[in-house]
Design a protein around this motif. Structure first.
Motif, PDB file in Angstrom:
ATOM      1  N   VAL A 108       0.849  -1.187   0.000  1.00 13.80           N
ATOM      2  CA  VAL A 108       0.000   0.000   0.000  1.00 13.80           C
ATOM      3  C   VAL A 108       0.886   1.239   0.000  1.00 13.80           C
ATOM      4  CG1 VAL A 108      -1.798   1.328   1.147  1.00 13.80           C
ATOM      5  CG2 VAL A 108      -1.807  -1.149   1.332  1.00 13.80           C
ATOM      6  N   THR A 109       0.699   2.102  -0.987  1.00 15.21           N
ATOM      7  CA  THR A 109       1.266   3.443  -0.968  1.00 15.21           C
ATOM      8  C   THR A 109       0.112   4.396  -1.253  1.00 15.21           C
ATOM      9  OG1 THR A 109       1.778   3.640  -3.337  1.00 15.21           O
ATOM     10  CG2 THR A 109       3.401   2.502  -1.949  1.00 15.21           C
ATOM     11  N   SER A 110       0.391   5.678  -1.294  1.00 11.38           N
ATOM     12  CA  SER A 110      -0.685   6.635  -1.540  1.00 11.38           C
ATOM     13  C   SER A 110      -1.284   6.487  -2.936  1.00 11.38           C
ATOM     14  CB  SER A 110      -0.169   8.065  -1.346  1.00 11.38           C
ATOM     15  OG  SER A 110       0.921   8.316  -2.216  1.00 11.38           O
ATOM     16  N   HIS A 111      -0.479   6.045  -3.913  1.00 20.09           N
ATOM     17  CA  HIS A 111      -0.945   5.980  -5.298  1.00 20.09           C
ATOM     18  C   HIS A 111      -1.066   4.563  -5.853  1.00 20.09           C
ATOM     19  CE1 HIS A 111       0.152  10.208  -5.061  1.00 20.09           C
ATOM     20  NE2 HIS A 111      -0.392  10.413  -6.244  1.00 20.09           N
ATOM     21  N   HIS A 112      -0.735   3.559  -5.052  1.00 20.44           N
ATOM     22  CA  HIS A 112      -0.623   2.207  -5.605  1.00 20.44           C
ATOM     23  C   HIS A 112      -0.905   1.183  -4.511  1.00 20.44           C
ATOM     24  CE1 HIS A 112       0.917  -0.673  -8.571  1.00 20.44           C
ATOM     25  NE2 HIS A 112       1.599  -1.255  -7.608  1.00 20.44           N
ATOM     26  N   GLY A 113      -1.493   0.054  -4.889  1.00 25.33           N
ATOM     27  CA  GLY A 113      -1.736  -0.993  -3.910  1.00 25.33           C
ATOM     28  C   GLY A 113      -1.893  -2.344  -4.574  1.00 25.33           C
ATOM     29  N   GLN A 114      -1.608  -3.416  -3.816  1.00 24.74           N
ATOM     30  CA  GLN A 114      -1.745  -4.778  -4.330  1.00 24.74           C
ATOM     31  C   GLN A 114      -2.368  -5.677  -3.270  1.00 24.74           C
ATOM     32  OE1 GLN A 114       2.247  -5.879  -5.582  1.00 24.74           O
ATOM     33  NE2 GLN A 114       1.754  -5.389  -7.710  1.00 24.74           N
TER      34      GLN A 114
ATOM     35  N   GLY B  61      -5.070   3.012   3.565  1.00 22.89           N
ATOM     36  CA  GLY B  61      -4.369   4.251   3.254  1.00 22.89           C
ATOM     37  C   GLY B  61      -4.203   4.574   1.787  1.00 22.89           C
ATOM     38  N   TYR B  62      -4.585   3.663   0.889  1.00 27.98           N
ATOM     39  CA  TYR B  62      -4.470   3.919  -0.549  1.00 27.98           C
ATOM     40  C   TYR B  62      -5.332   5.118  -0.934  1.00 27.98           C
ATOM     41  CZ  TYR B  62      -5.553   3.135  -5.527  1.00 27.98           C
ATOM     42  OH  TYR B  62      -5.770   3.281  -6.876  1.00 27.98           O
ATOM     43  N   THR B  63      -4.740   6.074  -1.611  1.00 31.43           N
ATOM     44  CA  THR B  63      -5.332   7.341  -2.085  1.00 31.43           C
ATOM     45  C   THR B  63      -5.907   8.209  -0.967  1.00 31.43           C
ATOM     46  OG1 THR B  63      -7.584   6.508  -2.542  1.00 31.43           O
ATOM     47  CG2 THR B  63      -5.943   6.297  -4.309  1.00 31.43           C
ATOM     48  N   GLU B  64      -5.645   7.861   0.277  1.00 32.37           N
ATOM     49  CA  GLU B  64      -6.129   8.677   1.399  1.00 32.37           C
ATOM     50  C   GLU B  64      -7.621   8.996   1.263  1.00 32.37           C
ATOM     51  OE1 GLU B  64      -2.997  11.673   2.894  1.00 32.37           O
ATOM     52  OE2 GLU B  64      -2.584  11.481   0.747  1.00 32.37           O
TER      53      GLU B  64
ATOM     54  N   THR C 294      -4.268   1.413  -9.096  1.00 34.48           N
ATOM     55  CA  THR C 294      -3.443   2.588  -9.341  1.00 34.48           C
ATOM     56  C   THR C 294      -4.338   3.811  -9.488  1.00 34.48           C
ATOM     57  OG1 THR C 294      -1.841   1.211 -10.524  1.00 34.48           O
ATOM     58  CG2 THR C 294      -1.649   3.586 -10.819  1.00 34.48           C
ATOM     59  N   ALA C 295      -3.948   4.912  -8.866  1.00 36.18           N
ATOM     60  CA  ALA C 295      -4.743   6.139  -8.918  1.00 36.18           C
ATOM     61  C   ALA C 295      -4.838   6.661 -10.347  1.00 36.18           C
ATOM     62  CB  ALA C 295      -4.128   7.199  -8.010  1.00 36.18           C
ATOM     63  N   GLY C 296      -5.985   7.277 -10.671  1.00 35.58           N
ATOM     64  CA  GLY C 296      -6.210   7.836 -11.999  1.00 35.58           C
ATOM     65  C   GLY C 296      -6.579   9.308 -11.936  1.00 35.58           C
ATOM     66  N   LYS C 297      -7.467   9.722 -12.806  1.00 32.89           N
ATOM     67  CA  LYS C 297      -7.808  11.133 -12.964  1.00 32.89           C
ATOM     68  C   LYS C 297      -8.775  11.611 -11.881  1.00 32.89           C
ATOM     69  CE  LYS C 297      -9.677  14.373 -16.389  1.00 32.89           C
ATOM     70  NZ  LYS C 297     -10.262  14.501 -17.749  1.00 32.89           N
TER      71      LYS C 297
ATOM     72  N   LYS D 158      -8.876  20.669  -2.590  1.00 29.43           N
ATOM     73  CA  LYS D 158      -7.852  21.056  -3.559  1.00 29.43           C
ATOM     74  C   LYS D 158      -6.606  20.192  -3.428  1.00 29.43           C
ATOM     75  CE  LYS D 158      -5.215  25.026  -5.237  1.00 29.43           C
ATOM     76  NZ  LYS D 158      -4.925  26.479  -5.048  1.00 29.43           N
ATOM     77  N   TRP D 159      -6.191  19.916  -2.183  1.00 27.98           N
ATOM     78  CA  TRP D 159      -4.977  19.123  -1.980  1.00 27.98           C
ATOM     79  C   TRP D 159      -5.132  17.716  -2.552  1.00 27.98           C
ATOM     80  CZ3 TRP D 159      -5.139  14.464   0.445  1.00 27.98           C
ATOM     81  CH2 TRP D 159      -6.234  14.202   1.283  1.00 27.98           C
ATOM     82  N   PHE D 160      -6.359  17.163  -2.470  1.00 28.96           N
ATOM     83  CA  PHE D 160      -6.610  15.814  -2.967  1.00 28.96           C
ATOM     84  C   PHE D 160      -6.523  15.788  -4.489  1.00 28.96           C
ATOM     85  CE2 PHE D 160      -9.126  12.218  -4.304  1.00 28.96           C
ATOM     86  CZ  PHE D 160      -8.835  11.237  -3.372  1.00 28.96           C
ATOM     87  N   ALA D 161      -7.164  16.766  -5.129  1.00 24.77           N
ATOM     88  CA  ALA D 161      -7.160  16.824  -6.590  1.00 24.77           C
ATOM     89  C   ALA D 161      -5.748  17.015  -7.132  1.00 24.77           C
ATOM     90  CB  ALA D 161      -8.066  17.951  -7.067  1.00 24.77           C
ATOM     91  N   GLU D 162      -4.952  17.853  -6.478  1.00 29.94           N
ATOM     92  CA  GLU D 162      -3.587  18.104  -6.938  1.00 29.94           C
ATOM     93  C   GLU D 162      -2.691  16.886  -6.742  1.00 29.94           C
ATOM     94  OE1 GLU D 162      -2.440  21.536  -4.744  1.00 29.94           O
ATOM     95  OE2 GLU D 162      -3.420  22.950  -6.125  1.00 29.94           O
ATOM     96  N   LYS D 163      -2.894  16.161  -5.652  1.00 29.19           N
ATOM     97  CA  LYS D 163      -2.016  15.038  -5.331  1.00 29.19           C
ATOM     98  C   LYS D 163      -2.325  13.796  -6.150  1.00 29.19           C
ATOM     99  CE  LYS D 163      -0.224  12.373  -1.420  1.00 29.19           C
ATOM    100  NZ  LYS D 163      -0.203  12.227   0.065  1.00 29.19           N
ATOM    101  N   TYR D 164      -3.600  13.560  -6.439  1.00 25.47           N
ATOM    102  CA  TYR D 164      -3.975  12.275  -7.019  1.00 25.47           C
ATOM    103  C   TYR D 164      -4.394  12.316  -8.479  1.00 25.47           C
ATOM    104  CZ  TYR D 164      -3.527  10.358  -2.404  1.00 25.47           C
ATOM    105  OH  TYR D 164      -3.012   9.965  -1.209  1.00 25.47           O
ATOM    106  N   CYS D 165      -4.365  13.481  -9.106  1.00 20.93           N
ATOM    107  CA  CYS D 165      -4.759  13.545 -10.508  1.00 20.93           C
ATOM    108  C   CYS D 165      -3.664  12.941 -11.389  1.00 20.93           C
ATOM    109  CB  CYS D 165      -5.035  14.982 -10.936  1.00 20.93           C
ATOM    110  SG  CYS D 165      -5.851  15.093 -12.537  1.00 20.93           S
ATOM    111  N   SER D 166      -4.017  11.936 -12.180  1.00 24.95           N
ATOM    112  CA  SER D 166      -3.077  11.254 -13.064  1.00 24.95           C
ATOM    113  C   SER D 166      -3.781  10.940 -14.380  1.00 24.95           C
ATOM    114  CB  SER D 166      -2.588   9.950 -12.419  1.00 24.95           C
ATOM    115  OG  SER D 166      -1.925   9.141 -13.370  1.00 24.95           O
ATOM    116  N   PRO D 167      -3.082  11.067 -15.513  1.00 27.45           N
ATOM    117  CA  PRO D 167      -3.697  10.753 -16.810  1.00 27.45           C
ATOM    118  C   PRO D 167      -3.771   9.259 -17.089  1.00 27.45           C
ATOM    119  CG  PRO D 167      -1.418  11.397 -17.144  1.00 27.45           C
ATOM    120  CD  PRO D 167      -1.703  11.574 -15.668  1.00 27.45           C
TER     121      PRO D 167
END
Length: 298
Positions: A24-30, A67-70, A111-114, A157-166
């Protein structure tokens, strides 16, 4: 990224009899499943598409609680995340090789996305542990909803900036559900189903994966009745290669649902569904079916 100590605690928190959180990380998990649960196998001996969706959503849910994506940090007592869309692309091997896969370790990777104004899209894959080939690729979209005002609200705002990914796992799907499918053809096949208490989740609403089961029930009813071209038996015998479902409203135990289904005029593999409670549209979906055990993914 979680420290090694955090990762150990997360794994302990995510352990269950047949499932373990590996990373588990903020942007990824298995999450590792120790085989496919026997009750996920349908009446034809294949893993059902609704249980495929359930395996993925359960894995993502436990990752979020670790904890993935908080996700929990963006929620409050009145602000909750609701799934509004789910898209799956499925290898026909998952259907044809169920008997070989059932006892193997299955890995679900998220994996986190948009992130949009009030929506968030995430990605997930399901594969055999140690394999580079995915059995299932999934993209799911949730909306942050305020139950006090009964409408979507922006993510912090902090969530959108941290987790937005294409990043997107699904860019080449061939079918698409559309909201205008709430208006179904006059000759659509109708199946009526009663919502069971066992269909609901802890919110006492029908669990999202159950709507996929409703679609398969309606498709089988239509197929056996001779409504579809080419398909003429229980639709669980045919592999689902793609699906796209949009959730529009909730339903509860005891309610009667009408599931309308029809086949694409030009593509016989594409079958559509529109689920209604009286005049309220509950969900619309599009499925792409294969022709049999050896179907290649077109």
């Amino acid at each position: 990224m979680a420290s090694s100590g955090d990762s150990t605690r997360q794994e302990e928190k995510g352990q269950s009899g047949h499932r373990a959180v590996l990373l588990v990380t903020s942007h990824h998990g298995q999450v590792l499943y120790r085989g496919i649960p026997l009750d996920y196998i349908d009446r034809t001996g294949h893993i059902s598409v609704w249980n495929v969706a359930k395996m993925i959503s359960s894995a993502v849910d436990v990752l979020c609680r670790c904890g993935y994506t908080e996700r929990e940090a963006a929620l409050t007592d009145t602000r909750r995340a609701f799934l509004v869309r789910q898209r799956l692309v499925i290898s026909p091997r998952l259907h044809s090789e169920t008997s070989k896969i059932i006892d193997t370790n299955i890995l679900v990777t998220a994996t986190a996305g948009k992130v949009g104004k009030s929506s968030r899209t995430s990605n997930a894959e399901l594969r055999s542990s140690g394999s580079d080939v995915a059995f299932v690729k999934c993209a799911y979209t949730g909306v942050l909803f305020d139950t006090n005002i009964n409408r979507p609200v922006p993510y912090p705002k902090w969530f959108a900036e941290k987790y937005c990914s294409p990043l997107s796992y699904i860019d080449n799907s061939h079918i698409q559900a559309k909201k205008d499918m709430v208006s179904f053809p006059s000759n659509a096949h109708r199946t009526q189903l009663k919502v069971r208490h066992s269909d609901t989740d802890f919110n006492m609403h029908v669990a999202n994966a159950e709507y996929l089961r409703y679609c398969m029930e309606a498709a089988t009813d239509a197929s056996i009745s001779g409504y579809f071209r080419h398909f003429s038996r229980d639709m669980c015998w045919y592999p689902v290669l793609e699906l796209d479902i949009i959730y529009l409203a909730q339903s509860r135990p005891g309610e009667m649902l009408d599931v309308y289904t029809w086949q694409d005029e030009y593509d016989i593999q594409a079958i559509y569904f529109s689920i209604h409670r009286d005049r309220t549209a509950i969900a619309v979906s599009a499925f792409k079916f294969g022709f049999g055990e050896n179907t290649s993914h077109l």
